[in-house]
Design an enzyme around this catalytic site. Structure first.
Site, short mmCIF file in Angstrom:
data_model
loop_
_atom_site.label_atom_id
_atom_site.label_comp_id
_atom_site.label_asym_id
_atom_site.label_seq_id
_atom_site.Cartn_x
_atom_site.Cartn_y
_atom_site.Cartn_z
N ARG A 46 0.84 -1.21 0.00
CA ARG A 46 0.00 0.00 0.00
C ARG A 46 0.87 1.25 0.00
O ARG A 46 0.58 2.24 -0.67
CB ARG A 46 -0.93 0.00 1.23
CG ARG A 46 -1.97 -1.12 1.18
CD ARG A 46 -3.01 -0.99 2.29
NE ARG A 46 -2.50 -1.14 3.64
CZ ARG A 46 -2.36 -2.30 4.27
NH1 ARG A 46 -2.70 -3.43 3.68
NH2 ARG A 46 -1.89 -2.35 5.51
N LYS A 136 -11.06 15.74 5.52
CA LYS A 136 -12.25 15.31 4.77
C LYS A 136 -13.16 14.45 5.64
O LYS A 136 -12.68 13.64 6.44
CB LYS A 136 -11.84 14.49 3.55
CG LYS A 136 -13.03 14.09 2.67
CD LYS A 136 -12.68 13.00 1.66
CE LYS A 136 -13.18 11.66 2.15
NZ LYS A 136 -13.10 10.61 1.10
N GLU A 177 -18.22 16.71 2.62
CA GLU A 177 -18.61 15.81 1.53
C GLU A 177 -19.93 15.09 1.81
O GLU A 177 -19.94 14.05 2.46
CB GLU A 177 -17.51 14.76 1.28
CG GLU A 177 -17.86 13.81 0.15
CD GLU A 177 -16.78 12.75 -0.14
OE1 GLU A 177 -15.79 12.66 0.61
OE2 GLU A 177 -16.94 12.03 -1.12
N LYS A 219 -17.60 19.15 -1.28
CA LYS A 219 -17.32 18.02 -2.18
C LYS A 219 -18.61 17.25 -2.42
O LYS A 219 -18.93 16.30 -1.69
CB LYS A 219 -16.24 17.12 -1.55
CG LYS A 219 -15.93 15.87 -2.35
CD LYS A 219 -14.61 15.25 -1.93
CE LYS A 219 -14.41 13.91 -2.60
NZ LYS A 219 -13.03 13.41 -2.47
P1 13P Z 1 -14.49 8.79 -5.71
O1 13P Z 1 -14.03 9.88 -6.64
O2 13P Z 1 -13.95 7.44 -6.06
O3 13P Z 1 -15.97 8.81 -5.48
O4 13P Z 1 -13.81 9.08 -4.31
C1 13P Z 1 -13.80 10.35 -3.80
C2 13P Z 1 -13.82 10.30 -2.34
O5 13P Z 1 -13.00 10.90 -1.69
C3 13P Z 1 -14.88 9.52 -1.67
O6 13P Z 1 -14.93 9.87 -0.32
#
Ligand code: 13P
Length: 355
Positions: A46, A136, A177, A219
């Site tokens: 990873r 995030k 998000e 987001k």
């Molecule tokens: P995806 O663009 O694969 O949806 O992932 C973005 C992300 O940070 C999901 O939390």
């Protein structure tokens, strides 16, 4: 740090022609993706994968920030420096996922609420010391006839706002998000309706928790038909509905909107972003990307866990970053893509969903 400093960081993350690489998959999620390609998932593999992405030559021209997972922010690169240093040396801002995942919502078992508020202040403070500039938190909203429920929307909006407020207190820019999932047979109209309800609730909660909107990034999902919907909307329809929804619900004080890709085909996610940026009319925020799968999938496939493919993996990431950088200013063209038999998603990507 003042809200002015947070705004400066938020603006750096949406600098002209740049967006964010989301590389914050949890160990189980990344392991599932590795498994489909027969790559062994170890701390070392990873780390190698993330270092490959983070040091992709030229990508920093289009990548302003990287969202990491807890394991990654603590790892060192092969040269001995931390991965955080590897990013900052290239002028890329380090970020960190701080939620602890979407868990079943009591009283509504088919829905989830994202957890992670307990002890968050201390964790944010630690991440700040480790060099993180932004954070995030992802809320997951399932869409069906009777979903999302008002309980699900308000619980997730409240948690997002509490998280955002704590981030600003700890001098980190919160990426907020709320993701309405693409899973299901719903129409684009239904997605617009649900996304509107969710964004309205999220900004109400942010106001209640005294979050300075100048110092956040949003987001969101794009407004798009569900994956199993018989009628898939055109690129123009997605762009128009998405921008209409955002104009109605996202205050002008927010410096930037950075979309998630949500399982869209990588090139389609680029085409959608480009079309949104090409639409006429006022856009009070920068509109860019914070893609995970749509940036990483071709790179992961090209690498395939083999050292001899590291350069191919980096080239694949560079290409997607360059195309999305262009789309963030409405200058993406088909000519930027390689004629490739793999423009459509290979079947194994269907299982590459987020937790
Ligand atoms: P995806 O663009 O694969 O949806 O992932 C973005 C992300 O940070 C999901 O939390």
């Amino acid at each position: 740090m003042t809200s002015h400093d947070l705004e400066s960081i938020a603006l750096m993350l949406v600098a002209e022609g740049k967006g964010i690489l989301a590389a914050d998959e949890t160990v189980p999620t990344l392991t599932r993706r590795f498994d489909t390609l027969g790559i062994q998932s170890t701390e070392q593999s990873r780390r190698t994968y993330r270092e490959m992405l983070f040091t992709s030559p030229g990508a920093a021209e289009f990548i302003s920030g990287v969202i990491m997972y807890d394991e990654t922010i603590r790892q060192k690169s092969s040269g001995g420096a931390s991965l955080v240093e590897a990013l900052t040396l290239q002028g890329i801002l380090p970020g960190i996922k701080v939620d602890t995942g979407a868990k079943p919502l009591a009283g509504s078992p088919d829905e989830t609420v994202t957890e992670g508020l307990d002890g968050l202040r201390d964790r944010l403070s630690q991440y700040r010391t480790m060099g993180a500039c932004f954070a995030k938190w992802r809320a997951v909203i399932h869409l069906a006839d009777s979903r999302p429920s008002p309980a699900c929307v308000s619980a997730n909006a409240h948690a997002l706002a509490r998280y955002a407020s704590l981030c600003q207190e700890q001098e980190l820019v919160p990426i907020v998000e709320p993701e309405v999932l693409m899973d299901g047979p719903h129409t684009i109209d239904r997605c617009e309706e649900a996304t509107s309800v969710v964004l309205h609730a999220v900004f109400h909660a942010l106001f209640e928790q005294r979050v300075a909107l100048e110092g956040i990034l949003l987001k969101p999902n794009m407004v798009i038909a569900g994956k199993e919907c018989a009628r898939q909307a055109s690129v123009e329809e997605v762009a128009t509905a998405t921008l209409r929804c955002l104009r109605r619900h996202v205050p002008a004080a927010v410096p930037g909107i950075v979309f998630l890709s949500g399982g869209q085909n990588a090139r389609l996610a680029t085409a959608h972003l480009n079309a949104i940026n090409r639409l006429p009319g006022p856009k009070p925020w920068k509109v860019s990307f914070s893609y995970g799968r749509a940036l990483q999938d071709p790179a992961l496939e090209a690498w395939h866990g083999r050292d001899e493919n590291l350069a191919a993996g980096q080239k694949a990431l560079y290409r997607r970053a360059r195309s999305n950088g262009a789309a963030s200013v409405g200058k993406y063209t088909d000519e930027m893509e390689e004629a490739s038999p793999n423009a459509d998603d290979p079947p194994h990507r269907r299982d590459w969903r987020d937790d």
